[in-house]
Design a protein around this motif. Structure first.
Motif, PDB file in Angstrom:
ATOM      1  N   MET A  83      14.591 -57.840  -6.962  1.00 58.10           N
ATOM      2  CA  MET A  83      15.837 -58.064  -7.692  1.00 58.10           C
ATOM      3  C   MET A  83      17.040 -57.690  -6.828  1.00 58.10           C
ATOM      4  O   MET A  83      18.043 -58.402  -6.822  1.00 58.10           O
ATOM      5  CB  MET A  83      15.848 -57.253  -8.990  1.00 58.10           C
ATOM      6  CG  MET A  83      17.120 -57.398  -9.795  1.00 58.10           C
ATOM      7  SD  MET A  83      17.472 -59.083 -10.363  1.00 58.10           S
ATOM      8  CE  MET A  83      16.417 -59.174 -11.781  1.00 58.10           C
ATOM      9  N   ASP A  84      16.958 -56.603  -6.074  1.00 58.12           N
ATOM     10  CA  ASP A  84      18.094 -56.204  -5.242  1.00 58.12           C
ATOM     11  C   ASP A  84      18.411 -57.269  -4.198  1.00 58.12           C
ATOM     12  O   ASP A  84      19.573 -57.536  -3.910  1.00 58.12           O
ATOM     13  CB  ASP A  84      17.838 -54.854  -4.565  1.00 58.12           C
ATOM     14  CG  ASP A  84      17.834 -53.708  -5.568  1.00 58.12           C
ATOM     15  OD1 ASP A  84      18.440 -53.855  -6.647  1.00 58.12           O
ATOM     16  OD2 ASP A  84      17.233 -52.668  -5.263  1.00 58.12           O
ATOM     17  N   ASP A  85      17.381 -57.882  -3.612  1.00 57.26           N
ATOM     18  CA  ASP A  85      17.599 -58.967  -2.659  1.00 57.26           C
ATOM     19  C   ASP A  85      18.214 -60.174  -3.353  1.00 57.26           C
ATOM     20  O   ASP A  85      19.084 -60.847  -2.802  1.00 57.26           O
ATOM     21  CB  ASP A  85      16.290 -59.382  -1.986  1.00 57.26           C
ATOM     22  CG  ASP A  85      15.743 -58.318  -1.064  1.00 57.26           C
ATOM     23  OD1 ASP A  85      16.532 -57.470  -0.591  1.00 57.26           O
ATOM     24  OD2 ASP A  85      14.528 -58.334  -0.805  1.00 57.26           O
ATOM     25  N   LEU A  86      17.753 -60.440  -4.567  1.00 59.99           N
ATOM     26  CA  LEU A  86      18.271 -61.565  -5.338  1.00 59.99           C
ATOM     27  C   LEU A  86      19.742 -61.333  -5.694  1.00 59.99           C
ATOM     28  O   LEU A  86      20.570 -62.228  -5.548  1.00 59.99           O
ATOM     29  CB  LEU A  86      17.444 -61.766  -6.605  1.00 59.99           C
ATOM     30  CG  LEU A  86      17.881 -62.887  -7.534  1.00 59.99           C
ATOM     31  CD1 LEU A  86      17.911 -64.215  -6.801  1.00 59.99           C
ATOM     32  CD2 LEU A  86      16.955 -62.953  -8.728  1.00 59.99           C
ATOM     33  N   VAL A  87      20.069 -60.119  -6.131  1.00 61.63           N
ATOM     34  CA  VAL A  87      21.461 -59.792  -6.460  1.00 61.63           C
ATOM     35  C   VAL A  87      22.331 -59.932  -5.214  1.00 61.63           C
ATOM     36  O   VAL A  87      23.441 -60.462  -5.280  1.00 61.63           O
ATOM     37  CB  VAL A  87      21.572 -58.374  -7.068  1.00 61.63           C
ATOM     38  CG1 VAL A  87      23.027 -57.943  -7.203  1.00 61.63           C
ATOM     39  CG2 VAL A  87      20.882 -58.331  -8.425  1.00 61.63           C
ATOM     40  N   GLU A  88      21.843 -59.498  -4.062  1.00 64.01           N
ATOM     41  CA  GLU A  88      22.600 -59.628  -2.814  1.00 64.01           C
ATOM     42  C   GLU A  88      22.842 -61.106  -2.494  1.00 64.01           C
ATOM     43  O   GLU A  88      23.944 -61.489  -2.099  1.00 64.01           O
ATOM     44  CB  GLU A  88      21.866 -58.954  -1.662  1.00 64.01           C
ATOM     45  CG  GLU A  88      22.636 -58.953  -0.361  1.00 64.01           C
ATOM     46  CD  GLU A  88      23.947 -58.172  -0.425  1.00 64.01           C
ATOM     47  OE1 GLU A  88      24.891 -58.580   0.264  1.00 64.01           O
ATOM     48  OE2 GLU A  88      24.026 -57.173  -1.158  1.00 64.01           O
ATOM     49  N   TYR A  89      21.823 -61.937  -2.675  1.00 66.08           N
ATOM     50  CA  TYR A  89      21.968 -63.373  -2.436  1.00 66.08           C
ATOM     51  C   TYR A  89      23.019 -63.973  -3.376  1.00 66.08           C
ATOM     52  O   TYR A  89      23.904 -64.709  -2.953  1.00 66.08           O
ATOM     53  CB  TYR A  89      20.628 -64.083  -2.627  1.00 66.08           C
ATOM     54  CG  TYR A  89      20.740 -65.588  -2.568  1.00 66.08           C
ATOM     55  CD1 TYR A  89      20.865 -66.241  -1.349  1.00 66.08           C
ATOM     56  CD2 TYR A  89      20.729 -66.349  -3.725  1.00 66.08           C
ATOM     57  CE1 TYR A  89      20.988 -67.616  -1.288  1.00 66.08           C
ATOM     58  CE2 TYR A  89      20.846 -67.726  -3.672  1.00 66.08           C
ATOM     59  CZ  TYR A  89      20.967 -68.356  -2.449  1.00 66.08           C
ATOM     60  OH  TYR A  89      21.099 -69.721  -2.408  1.00 66.08           O
TER      61      TYR A  89
END
Length: 86
Positions: free
Chosen positions: A71-77
């Motif tokens: 999720m953190d990678d997705l939020v960053e994207y």
């Protein structure tokens, strides 16, 4: 475009600018689209979330985002896409 928290809404004469979503706001929006509550976003759930946030190409963005795992990678994207509140 309506102003954020504007009382006049349709007859506002002020210049209004989109307000960028914060990372916590984006995370809450993404989490709200987890319809089955399994803690993971399906491609359709993600596509719907991206459409909700104003993506012009939600299917393509969803495919790109699903290559990220957490999720953190997705939020960053999503943060890098620059979605705003209008």
């Amino acid at each position: 475009m309506n102003c954020f928290n504007c009382s006049k809404k349709s007859k506002c004469t002020r210049k209004c600018f989109p307000v960028p979503l914060t990372k916590p706001q984006q995370k809450r929006i993404l989490e709200s689209f987890d319809r089955n509550g399994d803690g993971r976003l399906s491609k359709q759930e993600l596509k719907s979330a991206l459409y909700y946030m104003g993506s012009h190409f939600p299917s393509w963005r969803a495919a790109q985002a699903l290559n990220r795992g957490e999720m953190d990678d997705l939020v960053e994207y999503v943060w890098q896409c620059g979605y705003t509140v209008s």
